[in-house]
Motif scaffolding. Sequence first.
Motif, short mmCIF file in Angstrom:
data_model
loop_
_atom_site.label_atom_id
_atom_site.label_comp_id
_atom_site.label_asym_id
_atom_site.label_seq_id
_atom_site.Cartn_x
_atom_site.Cartn_y
_atom_site.Cartn_z
N GLU A 87 0.86 -1.18 0.00
CA GLU A 87 0.00 0.00 0.00
C GLU A 87 0.90 1.23 0.00
OE1 GLU A 87 -3.79 0.96 2.52
OE2 GLU A 87 -2.04 1.54 3.71
N LEU A 88 0.59 2.17 -0.86
CA LEU A 88 1.32 3.42 -0.93
C LEU A 88 0.35 4.56 -0.68
CD1 LEU A 88 3.91 5.02 -1.51
CD2 LEU A 88 3.24 5.03 -3.91
N LEU A 89 0.63 5.36 0.32
CA LEU A 89 -0.17 6.53 0.65
C LEU A 89 0.64 7.78 0.35
CD1 LEU A 89 -2.53 7.32 3.42
CD2 LEU A 89 -0.47 8.69 3.35
N TYR A 90 0.02 8.74 -0.30
CA TYR A 90 0.66 10.02 -0.60
C TYR A 90 -0.30 11.13 -0.21
CZ TYR A 90 2.51 13.97 -3.20
OH TYR A 90 3.00 15.22 -3.54
N GLN A 91 0.13 11.99 0.72
CA GLN A 91 -0.69 13.11 1.17
C GLN A 91 0.06 14.40 0.94
OE1 GLN A 91 -1.93 12.92 5.28
NE2 GLN A 91 -3.36 14.61 5.04
N PHE A 92 -0.67 15.41 0.50
CA PHE A 92 -0.04 16.70 0.23
C PHE A 92 -0.93 17.82 0.73
CE2 PHE A 92 -2.64 15.47 -3.30
CZ PHE A 92 -3.28 16.63 -3.71
N GLY A 93 -0.31 18.95 1.03
CA GLY A 93 -1.06 20.11 1.49
C GLY A 93 -0.22 20.98 2.39
N ILE A 96 0.82 19.77 5.98
CA ILE A 96 1.80 18.69 6.08
C ILE A 96 3.20 19.30 6.14
CG2 ILE A 96 2.70 16.60 4.96
CD1 ILE A 96 -0.22 16.41 5.80
N PRO A 97 4.01 18.94 7.16
CA PRO A 97 5.38 19.46 7.20
C PRO A 97 6.14 19.09 5.93
CG PRO A 97 4.82 18.39 9.27
CD PRO A 97 3.69 18.12 8.31
N GLY A 98 6.72 20.07 5.27
CA GLY A 98 7.42 19.84 4.02
C GLY A 98 6.48 19.83 2.82
N GLY A 99 5.19 19.93 3.06
CA GLY A 99 4.22 20.00 1.98
C GLY A 99 3.70 18.68 1.47
N GLU A 100 4.39 17.58 1.78
CA GLU A 100 3.93 16.27 1.31
C GLU A 100 4.57 15.17 2.14
OE1 GLU A 100 5.07 16.12 -2.77
OE2 GLU A 100 7.19 16.15 -2.33
#
Length: 116
Positions: A87-93, A96-100
């Motif tokens: 499973e690969l999760l990718y969160q951005f915003g 989020i520290p560092g933006g992603e």
Amino acid sequence: PILIGDVDASGNLNANIIHALSDQLRVKCVAQIQNNKCVASQCTTDYKGKDFTAALTAGNLDPISGSGLFVGQYLQRVTSRLALGSELLYQFGQQIPGGEISVLSLAGRYSGDDWQ
């Protein structure tokens, strides 16, 4: 398609739409609306092959603030008793520290005669 929803006494809505596009492909979308604002949304596409399953989920996508998350899952049957997957999760915003951030998980499933 299946449509499921409920509205509470305050007027908040939880809505689900589930549709099987074929025997192998299913789409599910969920939304939560509170105080006339969409506070959560998620769409998932599942594919079931003969010896594997795969899913892709997009959640809380907001192009205005540039945030959201994606999740990809894959499970492959290796033998009649063993399946391996990831499973690969990718969160951005901005929150989020560092933006992603991304997280990779690995999993296995072993089935016995009297248990799974």
